[in-house]
Design an enzyme around this catalytic site. Sequence first.
Site, PDB file in Angstrom:
ATOM      1  N   GLY A   1      58.040 -34.029 -40.789  1.00  0.00           N
ATOM      2  CA  GLY A   1      57.990 -32.706 -40.898  1.00  0.00           C
ATOM      3  C   GLY A   1      57.175 -32.173 -39.540  1.00  0.00           C
ATOM      4  O   GLY A   1      56.488 -33.126 -38.883  1.00  0.00           O
TER       5      GLY A   1
ATOM      6  N   SER B   1      58.017 -37.148 -35.884  1.00  0.00           N
ATOM      7  CA  SER B   1      59.511 -37.904 -35.879  1.00  0.00           C
ATOM      8  C   SER B   1      60.373 -36.922 -35.809  1.00  0.00           C
ATOM      9  O   SER B   1      61.494 -37.020 -37.035  1.00  0.00           O
ATOM     10  CB  SER B   1      59.534 -39.102 -36.905  1.00  0.00           C
ATOM     11  OG  SER B   1      59.148 -38.730 -38.125  1.00  0.00           O
TER      12      SER B   1
ATOM     13  N   SER C   1      49.584 -35.913 -43.068  1.00  0.00           N
ATOM     14  CA  SER C   1      48.593 -36.513 -43.074  1.00  0.00           C
ATOM     15  C   SER C   1      47.817 -36.318 -44.249  1.00  0.00           C
ATOM     16  O   SER C   1      47.370 -36.999 -44.792  1.00  0.00           O
ATOM     17  CB  SER C   1      47.556 -36.404 -41.876  1.00  0.00           C
ATOM     18  OG  SER C   1      48.314 -36.681 -40.609  1.00  0.00           O
TER      19      SER C   1
ATOM     20  N   GLY D   1      51.619 -30.859 -43.496  1.00  0.00           N
ATOM     21  CA  GLY D   1      50.671 -31.696 -44.433  1.00  0.00           C
ATOM     22  C   GLY D   1      51.289 -33.108 -44.545  1.00  0.00           C
ATOM     23  O   GLY D   1      50.542 -33.619 -45.611  1.00  0.00           O
TER      24      GLY D   1
ATOM     25  N   GLY E   1      51.222 -29.790 -38.802  1.00  0.00           N
ATOM     26  CA  GLY E   1      50.566 -28.833 -39.756  1.00  0.00           C
ATOM     27  C   GLY E   1      51.231 -28.723 -41.063  1.00  0.00           C
ATOM     28  O   GLY E   1      50.902 -28.220 -41.867  1.00  0.00           O
TER      29      GLY E   1
HETATM   30  P1  ADP Z   1      50.608 -32.844 -40.506  1.00  0.00           P
HETATM   31  O1  ADP Z   1      49.906 -34.259 -40.677  1.00  0.00           O
HETATM   32  O2  ADP Z   1      51.903 -32.681 -40.771  1.00  0.00           O
HETATM   33  O3  ADP Z   1      50.317 -32.406 -39.121  1.00  0.00           O
HETATM   34  P2  ADP Z   1      47.895 -32.040 -41.808  1.00  0.00           P
HETATM   35  O4  ADP Z   1      48.007 -32.630 -43.170  1.00  0.00           O
HETATM   36  O5  ADP Z   1      47.122 -32.638 -40.537  1.00  0.00           O
HETATM   37  O6  ADP Z   1      49.585 -31.878 -41.281  1.00  0.00           O
HETATM   38  O7  ADP Z   1      47.650 -30.455 -41.940  1.00  0.00           O
HETATM   39  C1  ADP Z   1      48.067 -29.753 -43.045  1.00  0.00           C
HETATM   40  C2  ADP Z   1      47.076 -28.891 -43.393  1.00  0.00           C
HETATM   41  O8  ADP Z   1      47.714 -27.998 -44.409  1.00  0.00           O
HETATM   42  C3  ADP Z   1      45.980 -29.266 -43.766  1.00  0.00           C
HETATM   43  O9  ADP Z   1      44.798 -28.377 -43.440  1.00  0.00           O
HETATM   44  C4  ADP Z   1      45.918 -29.006 -45.484  1.00  0.00           C
HETATM   45  O10 ADP Z   1      44.556 -28.976 -45.919  1.00  0.00           O
HETATM   46  C5  ADP Z   1      46.831 -27.865 -45.507  1.00  0.00           C
HETATM   47  N1  ADP Z   1      47.619 -27.374 -46.826  1.00  0.00           N
HETATM   48  C6  ADP Z   1      47.566 -26.435 -47.629  1.00  0.00           C
HETATM   49  N2  ADP Z   1      48.182 -26.689 -48.646  1.00  0.00           N
HETATM   50  C7  ADP Z   1      48.920 -27.897 -48.557  1.00  0.00           C
HETATM   51  C8  ADP Z   1      49.731 -28.633 -49.475  1.00  0.00           C
HETATM   52  N3  ADP Z   1      50.201 -28.356 -50.421  1.00  0.00           N
HETATM   53  N4  ADP Z   1      49.983 -29.812 -49.081  1.00  0.00           N
HETATM   54  C9  ADP Z   1      49.692 -30.590 -47.809  1.00  0.00           C
HETATM   55  N5  ADP Z   1      48.714 -29.754 -47.001  1.00  0.00           N
HETATM   56  C10 ADP Z   1      48.281 -28.632 -47.420  1.00  0.00           C
END
Ligand code: ADP
Length: 200
Positions: A32, A106, A39, A37, A35
């Site tokens: 995905g 990815s 991680s 989600g 940002g």
């Molecule tokens: P990625 O790893 O895809 O780049 P991250 O996990 O680093 O994304 O960041 C996702 C952000 O979105 C975090 O700050 C997280 O707290 C926020 N967030 C808000 N709602 C959700 C949700 N339902 N699931 C996952 N992350 C969420």
Amino acid sequence: MNKNITSHEFVITKKQRNKINNHTSFVIWFTGLSGAGKSTIANALENKLNDNSIHTYLLDGDNIRQGLNVDLTFSQEDRSENIRRIAEVSSLLIDAGLVVLSAFVSPYRKDRMMVKSKVKDINFIEIFVDTPLEECIRRDTKGLYGKAKKGLIKNLTGINAPYERPENPNLRIDTTKYTVDEAVKMILNTIETKLEKSII
Ligand code: ADP
């Protein structure tokens, strides 16, 4: 492959390691936008799995891009090489008996298919963290979208590099509709039979 390298028959197999661990091993592949989600959900899932004595390892940008793949850029070619190496590492960790959680943008379908074929179909669970681009931009957790807007980053997926959506993921999660806890429960439902161990 180098013709002077022959493969050795290992004495201890994945099956034996799975038996000791009391669960099977495979990769849960999160894909995905930045940002989305990946991680956050992968970490929450790993926590839950560890509470249930499941042996895990989480691979993500932090432990791969700063180490093993420190030499790679974000060009299409290097992104593919990034995923190829992660596929190899995932495959070794699966063989070692771990449930591997891999959280990487990815963006290319062919790279994800390459992972699937490397680890074998049966060991590959694809989770599409399908958060709309506008929401990822709003979150901008790593400040990347802001930098891209100023023209400081080229190759940012979703902005000036493509993201090819999975056609048939095992699970699609829109994080504007589900909380992290709900996402973890959805994934647990998806993997529980495969794990051959029940989760509380
Ligand atoms: P990625 O790893 O895809 O780049 P991250 O996990 O680093 O994304 O960041 C996702 C952000 O979105 C975090 O700050 C997280 O707290 C926020 N967030 C808000 N709602 C959700 C949700 N339902 N699931 C996952 N992350 C969420």
